[in-house]
Design a protein around this motif. Structure first.
Motif, PDB file in Angstrom:
ATOM      1  N   GLN A   1      38.644  31.612  35.988  1.00 48.01           N
ATOM      2  CA  GLN A   1      38.287  30.763  37.123  1.00 48.01           C
ATOM      3  C   GLN A   1      39.161  29.515  37.141  1.00 48.01           C
ATOM      4  O   GLN A   1      39.611  29.081  38.197  1.00 48.01           O
ATOM      5  CB  GLN A   1      36.820  30.368  37.048  1.00 48.01           C
ATOM      6  CG  GLN A   1      36.393  29.469  38.184  1.00 48.01           C
ATOM      7  CD  GLN A   1      34.944  29.033  38.050  1.00 48.01           C
ATOM      8  OE1 GLN A   1      34.188  29.629  37.301  1.00 48.01           O
ATOM      9  NE2 GLN A   1      34.573  28.009  38.765  1.00 48.01           N
TER      10      GLN A   1
ATOM     11  N   GLU B   1      42.840  30.740  38.122  1.00 51.84           N
ATOM     12  CA  GLU B   1      42.960  31.314  39.461  1.00 51.84           C
ATOM     13  C   GLU B   1      42.374  30.413  40.541  1.00 51.84           C
ATOM     14  O   GLU B   1      42.743  30.524  41.704  1.00 51.84           O
ATOM     15  CB  GLU B   1      42.266  32.681  39.527  1.00 51.84           C
ATOM     16  CG  GLU B   1      42.871  33.724  38.630  1.00 51.84           C
ATOM     17  CD  GLU B   1      44.185  34.237  39.162  1.00 51.84           C
ATOM     18  OE1 GLU B   1      44.349  34.322  40.403  1.00 51.84           O
ATOM     19  OE2 GLU B   1      45.052  34.557  38.337  1.00 51.84           O
TER      20      GLU B   1
ATOM     21  N   ARG C   1      39.417  30.664  41.684  1.00 46.82           N
ATOM     22  CA  ARG C   1      38.421  31.428  42.443  1.00 46.82           C
ATOM     23  C   ARG C   1      37.309  31.858  41.514  1.00 46.82           C
ATOM     24  O   ARG C   1      37.540  32.141  40.353  1.00 46.82           O
ATOM     25  CB  ARG C   1      39.062  32.663  43.075  1.00 46.82           C
ATOM     26  CG  ARG C   1      40.134  32.311  44.094  1.00 46.82           C
ATOM     27  CD  ARG C   1      40.735  33.548  44.675  1.00 46.82           C
ATOM     28  NE  ARG C   1      41.533  34.213  43.641  1.00 46.82           N
ATOM     29  CZ  ARG C   1      42.050  35.416  43.759  1.00 46.82           C
ATOM     30  NH1 ARG C   1      41.836  36.117  44.838  1.00 46.82           N
ATOM     31  NH2 ARG C   1      42.769  35.940  42.794  1.00 46.82           N
ATOM     32  N   ARG C   2      36.098  31.949  42.051  1.00 44.91           N
ATOM     33  CA  ARG C   2      34.943  32.280  41.222  1.00 44.91           C
ATOM     34  C   ARG C   2      34.643  33.772  41.168  1.00 44.91           C
ATOM     35  O   ARG C   2      34.327  34.305  40.129  1.00 44.91           O
ATOM     36  CB  ARG C   2      33.707  31.556  41.748  1.00 44.91           C
ATOM     37  CG  ARG C   2      33.728  30.090  41.547  1.00 44.91           C
ATOM     38  CD  ARG C   2      32.403  29.524  41.934  1.00 44.91           C
ATOM     39  NE  ARG C   2      31.401  30.042  40.999  1.00 44.91           N
ATOM     40  CZ  ARG C   2      30.567  29.288  40.317  1.00 44.91           C
ATOM     41  NH1 ARG C   2      30.578  28.013  40.489  1.00 44.91           N
ATOM     42  NH2 ARG C   2      29.697  29.825  39.489  1.00 44.91           N
ATOM     43  N   ASN C   3      34.673  34.430  42.273  1.00 45.89           N
ATOM     44  CA  ASN C   3      34.150  35.794  42.351  1.00 45.89           C
ATOM     45  C   ASN C   3      35.218  36.868  42.277  1.00 45.89           C
ATOM     46  O   ASN C   3      35.222  37.798  43.074  1.00 45.89           O
ATOM     47  CB  ASN C   3      33.317  35.966  43.618  1.00 45.89           C
ATOM     48  CG  ASN C   3      32.041  35.171  43.546  1.00 45.89           C
ATOM     49  OD1 ASN C   3      31.470  35.016  42.480  1.00 45.89           O
ATOM     50  ND2 ASN C   3      31.609  34.645  44.663  1.00 45.89           N
ATOM     51  N   ILE C   4      36.116  36.755  41.330  1.00 42.54           N
ATOM     52  CA  ILE C   4      37.119  37.798  41.167  1.00 42.54           C
ATOM     53  C   ILE C   4      36.714  38.698  40.001  1.00 42.54           C
ATOM     54  O   ILE C   4      36.066  38.265  39.056  1.00 42.54           O
ATOM     55  CB  ILE C   4      38.523  37.199  40.937  1.00 42.54           C
ATOM     56  CG1 ILE C   4      38.521  36.249  39.753  1.00 42.54           C
ATOM     57  CG2 ILE C   4      39.029  36.507  42.170  1.00 42.54           C
ATOM     58  CD1 ILE C   4      39.880  35.712  39.395  1.00 42.54           C
TER      59      ILE C   4
END
Length: 69
Positions: free
Chosen positions: A9, A12, A14-17
């Motif tokens: 996180q 990147e 982003r949280r929901n990868i």
């Protein structure tokens, strides 16, 4: 798993990868249902796909994976 999710996180942004973890013999002696349920719950909650190489033949462990032969 949680540390990998946190690091991913942070890098990147982003949280929901989805993440993939490949592990060699990850269960060892930890094969009781209450421990396995916790491991798989953490994996699902952190969007982690587990690919586990193991020699376990216990039905309780094998049922939790989609097996491809």
């Amino acid at each position: 798993m949680i540390m990998i999710s946190h690091i991913r996180q942070q890098t990147e942004g982003r949280r929901n990868i989805w993440k993939v973890i490949v592990a060699n013999k990850p269960f060892g002696k930890a094969s009781s249902p209450h421990i396995l349920e916790t491991v798989f719950h953490v994996a699902r909650a952190n969007r982690i796909q587990l690919i586990c190489l193991t020699s376990h033949k216990q039905e309780g462990i094998l049922q939790r994976f989609l097996l491809k032969f």
